[in-house]
Design a protein around this motif. Structure first.
Motif, PDB file in Angstrom:
ATOM      1  N   TRP A 179       0.861  -1.180   0.000  1.00 41.00           N
ATOM      2  CA  TRP A 179       0.000   0.000   0.000  1.00 41.00           C
ATOM      3  C   TRP A 179       0.902   1.237   0.000  1.00 41.00           C
ATOM      4  N   TYR A 194     -12.644  11.266  -4.369  1.00 40.03           N
ATOM      5  CA  TYR A 194     -13.160  10.384  -5.414  1.00 40.03           C
ATOM      6  C   TYR A 194     -13.921  11.176  -6.468  1.00 40.03           C
ATOM      7  N   TYR A 231     -19.630   3.740 -11.238  1.00 43.31           N
ATOM      8  CA  TYR A 231     -18.169   3.619 -11.159  1.00 43.31           C
ATOM      9  C   TYR A 231     -17.610   4.800 -10.397  1.00 43.31           C
ATOM     10  N   HIS A 234     -11.297   6.040  -6.963  1.00 45.67           N
ATOM     11  CA  HIS A 234     -10.938   6.293  -5.566  1.00 45.67           C
ATOM     12  C   HIS A 234      -9.498   6.784  -5.512  1.00 45.67           C
ATOM     13  N   GLN A 248      -2.488   7.518  -5.679  1.00 42.70           N
ATOM     14  CA  GLN A 248      -2.874   6.251  -6.292  1.00 42.70           C
ATOM     15  C   GLN A 248      -4.351   6.335  -6.664  1.00 42.70           C
ATOM     16  N   ILE A 250      -7.668   4.271  -8.011  1.00 42.80           N
ATOM     17  CA  ILE A 250      -8.237   2.939  -8.226  1.00 42.80           C
ATOM     18  C   ILE A 250      -9.612   3.098  -8.856  1.00 42.80           C
ATOM     19  N   CYS A 252     -13.104   1.708  -9.513  1.00 39.86           N
ATOM     20  CA  CYS A 252     -13.954   0.711  -8.851  1.00 39.86           C
ATOM     21  C   CYS A 252     -15.334   0.673  -9.477  1.00 39.86           C
ATOM     22  N   ALA A 260     -17.606  -1.483  -3.226  1.00 43.06           N
ATOM     23  CA  ALA A 260     -16.702  -1.107  -4.317  1.00 43.06           C
ATOM     24  C   ALA A 260     -15.787  -2.269  -4.684  1.00 43.06           C
ATOM     25  N   ASP A 262     -12.572  -3.327  -6.886  1.00 41.06           N
ATOM     26  CA  ASP A 262     -11.448  -2.730  -7.615  1.00 41.06           C
ATOM     27  C   ASP A 262     -11.306  -3.349  -9.001  1.00 41.06           C
ATOM     28  N   CYS A 264      -9.029  -1.624 -11.735  1.00 38.95           N
ATOM     29  CA  CYS A 264      -7.625  -1.416 -12.076  1.00 38.95           C
ATOM     30  C   CYS A 264      -7.125  -0.166 -11.359  1.00 38.95           C
ATOM     31  N   LYS A 265      -5.804  -0.034 -11.297  1.00 38.67           N
ATOM     32  CA  LYS A 265      -5.264   1.123 -10.584  1.00 38.67           C
ATOM     33  C   LYS A 265      -4.116   1.742 -11.354  1.00 38.67           C
TER      34      LYS A 265
END
Ligand SMILES: [Zn+2]
Ligand SMILES: [Zn+2]
Length: 288
Positions: A179, A194, A231, A234, A248, A250, A252, A260, A262, A264-265
């Motif tokens: 993380w 978000y 969608y 985040h 970062q 993400i 969702c 939520a 996930d 892709c990030k």
């Protein structure tokens, strides 16, 4: 043509979060405590199995009691096994978080040693109370009569059970250490903002997100209609650097229960993130 060149340049420059592979002074003592806790959790689970087995005498006094015992006991035993492994997982993750462990390797070692300790003491406890092993006792109860510690398949079954447990715990531990963490402020990232999107815009959104083609993102939802979101992007960031640092993202999928999932990030560098965030009008920027 020019656009294509620019796109490939963007792809090449694409960066991702790299953990620093370090940890704080607190990590080692905390990890040691967690390994000791794993012994007690293993012994504790075996002791509870033993206590529950005592109910048999009482249940067997009456006819239906045998049936209840036969169906209920494996469920309770496996339930105890899962609850104690879940607890152990919470201890491991807490040591990684509090000890600021950004090393996936160190996190894996901690989880492996803890699952080994847990499993050895679980079986040691079973051996002390029942003269058999945890999984062996269960198989014995379901299919076999009379424990045979000579049977090599019992040890194979016990080994497989241990491998599954340690695989899951090391996987989650590694994931936790990965993380994002701010090395300037020495803080873990937090989910703080978000952006919401319509359910119908799935294709366009996925495409733009994966290519980091931010100009072609579908139009986000206004803050007052966010409960309609299908969608969400985040955004996690350093709680001190906030929009001045990296982030970062993400993507969702939001289901009907607001859960939520996930998809892709991606990672935005310092500077790029602030610019990215400011492309959205303030009425569409959601804060947590
Ligand atoms: Zn057991
Ligand atoms: Zn920071």
């Amino acid at each position: 043509m020019e656009e294509m060149v620019e796109n490939t340049k963007k792809m090449k420059n694409k960066t991702s979060y790299q953990p620093s592979n370090s940890w704080s002074m607190k990590f080692f003592p905390m990890a040691t405590i967690v390994v000791f806790v794993s012994f007690f959790l293993g012994l504790g689970a075996a002791f509870l199995d033993f206590g529950i087995d005592k109910i048999r005498v009482w249940l067997f006094q009456w006819d239906k009691g045998r049936m209840i015992y036969f169906f209920l006991l494996p469920v309770i035993w496996m339930g105890l096994f899962f609850i104690s492994s879940w607890l152990l997982n919470q201890f491991i993750l807490a040591a990684i978080k509090q000890g600021k462990c950004r090393s996936p390797f160190a996190a894996r070692i901690l989880a492996f040693l803890s699952s080994l300790g847990f499993y050895l003491f679980l079986d040691l406890g079973h051996y002390m109370y029942f003269q058999d092993l945890h999984l062996l006792a269960l198989l014995d109860h379901l299919f076999l009569r009379g424990t045979n510690l000579q049977n090599p398949y019992f040890y194979l079954a016990a080994l497989i059970e241990f491998i599954i447990l340690s695989y899951l715990l090391t996987y989650w531990a590694k994931d936790h250490a990965l993380w994002p963490f701010c090395e300037d402020c020495l803080k873990w990232f937090e989910f703080r903002a978000y952006i919401s999107f319509n359910r119908e815009d799935r294709e366009k959104l996925m495409d733009a997100f994966q290519k980091e083609d931010w100009k072609n993102l579908p139009d986000p939802l206004d803050n007052h209609e966010k409960e309609k979101a299908g969608y969400e992007i985040h955004i996690s960031m350093c709680p001190s650097c906030r929009f001045k640092g990296p982030a970062q993202l993400i993507l969702c999928e939001i289901d009907k229960d607001d859960f939520a999932l996930d998809l892709c990030k991606t990672w935005l560098e310092k500077g790029d993130f602030e610019e990215w965030w400011n492309q959205f009008p303030s009425g569409k920027q959601g804060y947590k």
